[in-house]
Design a protein around this motif. Structure first.
Motif, short mmCIF file in Angstrom:
data_model
loop_
_atom_site.label_atom_id
_atom_site.label_comp_id
_atom_site.label_asym_id
_atom_site.label_seq_id
_atom_site.Cartn_x
_atom_site.Cartn_y
_atom_site.Cartn_z
N GLY A 252 18.41 31.61 46.39
CA GLY A 252 17.68 31.14 45.23
C GLY A 252 17.31 29.67 45.27
O GLY A 252 16.22 29.28 44.80
N GLU A 253 18.18 28.81 45.80
CA GLU A 253 17.88 27.37 45.81
C GLU A 253 16.69 27.06 46.71
O GLU A 253 15.82 26.27 46.35
CB GLU A 253 19.12 26.59 46.26
N ILE A 254 16.65 27.68 47.89
CA ILE A 254 15.51 27.48 48.78
C ILE A 254 14.25 28.10 48.17
O ILE A 254 13.15 27.56 48.30
CB ILE A 254 15.78 28.09 50.17
N ALA A 255 14.43 29.22 47.48
CA ALA A 255 13.29 29.87 46.85
C ALA A 255 12.61 28.97 45.83
O ALA A 255 11.38 28.99 45.68
CB ALA A 255 13.74 31.17 46.18
N LYS A 256 13.40 28.15 45.12
CA LYS A 256 12.79 27.22 44.15
C LYS A 256 11.87 26.22 44.85
O LYS A 256 10.80 25.89 44.34
CB LYS A 256 13.90 26.47 43.41
N ILE A 257 12.29 25.76 46.02
CA ILE A 257 11.48 24.80 46.77
C ILE A 257 10.20 25.48 47.28
O ILE A 257 9.10 24.92 47.19
CB ILE A 257 12.29 24.23 47.95
N VAL A 258 10.35 26.70 47.80
CA VAL A 258 9.19 27.45 48.29
C VAL A 258 8.22 27.73 47.15
O VAL A 258 7.00 27.57 47.29
CB VAL A 258 9.65 28.76 48.96
N ALA A 259 8.76 28.14 45.99
CA ALA A 259 7.91 28.46 44.86
C ALA A 259 7.15 27.23 44.37
O ALA A 259 5.97 27.31 44.03
CB ALA A 259 8.74 29.05 43.73
N ALA A 260 7.82 26.09 44.35
CA ALA A 260 7.16 24.87 43.92
C ALA A 260 6.04 24.49 44.88
O ALA A 260 4.96 24.04 44.45
CB ALA A 260 8.19 23.74 43.82
N ARG A 261 6.29 24.66 46.16
CA ARG A 261 5.26 24.32 47.16
C ARG A 261 4.07 25.27 47.04
O ARG A 261 2.91 24.86 47.11
CB ARG A 261 5.86 24.41 48.56
N GLU A 272 12.29 37.66 47.36
CA GLU A 272 13.40 38.61 47.40
C GLU A 272 14.67 37.81 47.63
O GLU A 272 14.91 37.31 48.73
CB GLU A 272 13.20 39.63 48.52
N LEU A 273 15.48 37.66 46.58
CA LEU A 273 16.58 36.70 46.60
C LEU A 273 17.93 37.40 46.67
O LEU A 273 18.08 38.56 46.29
CB LEU A 273 16.50 35.82 45.36
#
Length: 301
Positions: A252-261, A272-273
């Motif tokens: 989830g933490e990496i997903a936040k960075i990917v989503a922001a980018r 898919e987390l």
């Protein structure tokens, strides 16, 4: 620097474009003087005749000046518009999986992926291919729509209306370390079935699996799938290239960075987390069964 510059005497050759190739290029160098060297090139793959293309393809995998994966597939990717195109590429993925179970298993064992055997995942992927092939005739068929245009606005013109489902374009598939080959290929078949080209970004924590996936996709899926190896900077570059969809599997933490980018580029995404599949161990198990279950949970998470 990974770059080779020489003079080619003979027929004019075009500036090459394309992803890294599996073509083998033998280079023999002989020093003639302090400032002059003779370079003899021999192409092993008879299908490729352009010497400059071989030089370029061998350096493109590590050169930051190489072609952009997203833009290359968008412009030069093999066609995936028709039903026949998509059935063909799914068959190619099936051939890759059927031919390469042992090679992928050995790579996963080297990188300590658990479970290391790919055979179970291979059956799942082959089943998925058959499932998508059964859906494709309906996916590509135009969907008739009722004519709801008010009569006064028709101006005497009658028309037939239909919805055509078009591919998004180029999808980026960012995969995790604990199932690198499985998720790389399982996600790719859905994207290919929908008519999209795919850039796979395997995890940097499994370099052997990543290298094997790159070689296999070059061999079986050239022009359809591009495997881009690397770390965080590669993910950022792929997103910034303006992909048409990004799929991320991981924490989830990496997903936040990917989503922001992705949000900065207005790129739609699928996340898919982890942490959504808890395991419960019921009471009443004997010690041997309990030990076996706990071991299975620990080894597959």
């Amino acid at each position: 620097s990974g770059l080779l510059r020489t003079e080619l005497h003979g027929p004019k050759v075009c500036k090459p474009e394309g992803p890294p190739s599996e073509t083998t290029l033998r280079i023999e160098r002989k020093l003639l003087s302090a400032d002059k060297m003779m370079v003899q090139l021999q192409i092993v793959d008879e299908e490729v005749k352009d010497v400059s293309q071989c030089i370029y393809c061998r350096t493109a995998a590590t050169s930051t000046t190489g072609p952009s994966p997203v833009s290359f597939l968008r412009v030069h990717g093999r066609p995936l518009k028709t039903l026949e195109d998509r059935l063909t590429v799914l068959d190619k993925v099936g051939q890759l999986v059927a031919d390469s179970c042992e090679e992928i298993s050995q790579a996963q064992a080297t990188d300590r992926v658990v479970p290391e055997k790919f055979h179970g995942s291979a059956k799942m992927i082959l089943g998925g291919i058959a499932f998508y092939k059964s859906l494709l005739p309906e996916w590509v068929k135009p969907e008739p729509v009722e004519d709801l245009v008010p009569v006064p606005l028709k101006a005497g013109v009658e028309a037939e209306w239909a919805i055509y489902n078009e591919p998004k374009g180029v999808c980026v598939n960012i995969t995790p370390w604990n199932a690198p080959a499985t998720i790389s290929l399982a996600n790719a078949i859905s994207m290919l079935a929908a008519g999209n080209h795919v850039v796979i970004k395997p995890p940097e924590l499994v370099p052997t699996v990543s290298a094997v996936l790159r070689r296999l996709c070059q061999r079986y899926l050239s022009g359809y799938v591009w495997v881009e190896e690397g770390g965080k900077e590669v993910v950022e570059r792929l997103i910034d290239e303006g992909a048409d969809h990004v799929s991320f599997t991981g924490g989830g933490e990496i997903a936040k960075i990917v989503a922001a980018r992705c949000g900065q580029m207005l790129t739609p995404m699928t996340l898919e987390l982890g942490g959504k599949s808890p395991a419960f161990v019921d009471a009443g198990l004997d010690e041997g069964m309990l030990r076996s279950i706990v071991q299975e949970i620990l080894e597959t998470k």
